[in-house]
Design a protein around this motif. Structure first.
Motif, PDB file in Angstrom:
ATOM      1  N   LYS A 211      97.335   2.497  61.732  1.00 53.56           N
ATOM      2  CA  LYS A 211      96.058   1.832  61.992  1.00 53.56           C
ATOM      3  C   LYS A 211      95.416   2.284  63.292  1.00 53.56           C
ATOM      4  N   ASP A 259      89.560   0.976  47.913  1.00 55.05           N
ATOM      5  CA  ASP A 259      88.919  -0.221  48.463  1.00 55.05           C
ATOM      6  C   ASP A 259      89.175  -0.378  49.961  1.00 55.05           C
ATOM      7  N   ARG A 260      90.225   0.259  50.463  1.00 54.97           N
ATOM      8  CA  ARG A 260      90.570   0.147  51.882  1.00 54.97           C
ATOM      9  C   ARG A 260      90.202   1.400  52.681  1.00 54.97           C
ATOM     10  N   GLU A 263      89.651   1.730  56.466  1.00 54.56           N
ATOM     11  CA  GLU A 263      90.767   1.569  57.404  1.00 54.56           C
ATOM     12  C   GLU A 263      91.415   2.892  57.789  1.00 54.56           C
TER      13      GLU A 263
END
Length: 335
Positions: A211, A259-260, A263
């Protein structure tokens, strides 16, 4: 050296004897340019088999020649403020732990696996503890002291890669900690890495999301050579979680990754091309949907025969827009 590719003059002590299968031209050209000219590449004295590349301030990718003639392997080492994470362990050739300790300055290292296959997890026993998705545990538990024997012929000679046999690990049991989807580790100061269960290529296959650097480490489900990420209607292998190797299961996990996409920016697989942009993911999803809508409508297929020469196998291939191909198993009705 038998095969279609011209040799690469890399820095690894290991030398290729022969390939099991040739790689595609694009992947090979990328690896040749990287391994011969990248300005960050180096080999540490503690492990002359592993080429080390620094792709971010705190990301080191470790190149491991594949010991069994398949595609060469990347292991990825993230160095956080307080701890480090090593994603996959290759065959464990050479002093892998010593190399990791030297790069990290002796920080605590969290070792994780994307999946259980030989070229990704046979170095686990170099470490005392390994994390993985919980479905992977029973597969890792089958490892044993003779698992490297297939790399040598009946006379003890190396078959695919020239290296000193004494530089392989001596197997010892290690702690295997299976964790659920979404488990997150903090490498210090909020530097988080998340396990994302994907299935597909293997029953307990997982990706890891850094992340901080916004990188998705995808294991073997995505590859610039051939992305082998499941079968349509064929059960592959043994074990309790084989439904996770169905292409339909992997398709739903790819939809989650699409969908992510806000990120992560880049994709780092465990073979061949790295630093792929995240906009590849919708194209993979589109190809998977096309396969599932009509599995027989492939772009090409390859036929092979089993060891006893009595059973013909077919593997189907579908192009991913702007990328490589997905290879999948499929058995048409009546065959």
């Amino acid at each position: 050296m038998r095969g279609q590719m011209w040799p690469i003059e890399g820095l690894s002590k290991a030398r290729r004897i022969k390939w099991d299968a040739p790689q595609n031209q694009i992947s090979w050209a990328y690896m040749k340019e990287l391994r011969e000219h990248d300005k960050t590449r180096r080999v540490y004295g503690v492990n002359p088999y592993i080429e080390v590349y620094q792709f971010r301030d705190n990301l080191y990718s470790l190149f491991h020649p594949n010991c069994d003639g398949m595609g060469d392997v990347w292991m990825h080492l993230i160095v956080g403020p307080e701890k480090a994470m090593l994603i996959d362990t290759g065959y464990g050739l050479g002093d892998l732990k010593g190399l990791v300790d030297e790069i990290t300055g002796g920080k605590e290292v969290i070792v994780v696996n994307t999946h259980d296959h030989f070229d990704h997890a046979y170095g686990n026993c170099r470490f005392g503890r390994v994390y993985c998705h919980e479905y992977l545990v029973p597969y890792l538990e089958t490892q044993h002291e003779h698992m490297w024997d297939y790399l040598f012929d009946a006379f003890g000679n190396n078959i695919w890669l020239d290296f000193d046999r004494k530089d392989l690990p001596v197997f010892q049991k290690y702690e295997i900690l299976g964790v659920p989807d979404g488990t997150t580790w903090d490498l210090g100061g909020g530097y988080e890495v998340e396990l994302i269960f994907t299935g597909g290529h293997a029953a307990g296959h997982a990706a890891y999301l850094d992340k901080h650097d916004r990188i998705l480490f995808t294991g073997d489900n995505i590859c610039s050579d051939v992305s082998g990420c499941g079968s349509v209607n064929i059960t592959r292998g043994n074990g309790p979680y084989q439904e996770c190797t169905q292409l339909s299961f992997y398709r739903d996990r790819v939809k989650l990754l699409v969908d992510r996409m806000d990120e992560y920016d880049y994709i780092f697989p465990q073979h061949f091309m790295l630093n792929l942009e995240n906009n590849l993911m919708p194209n993979i999803l589109e190809a998977l949907d096309d396969i599932l809508a009509d599995p027989a409508n492939c772009d090409y297929k390859i036929e092979s025969w089993g060891k006893d020469r009595t059973v013909k196998n077919e593997r189907f291939f579908k192009f991913v827009k702007g990328f490589s191909v997905i290879g999948y198993g499929y058995k048409p009705e009546g065959k």
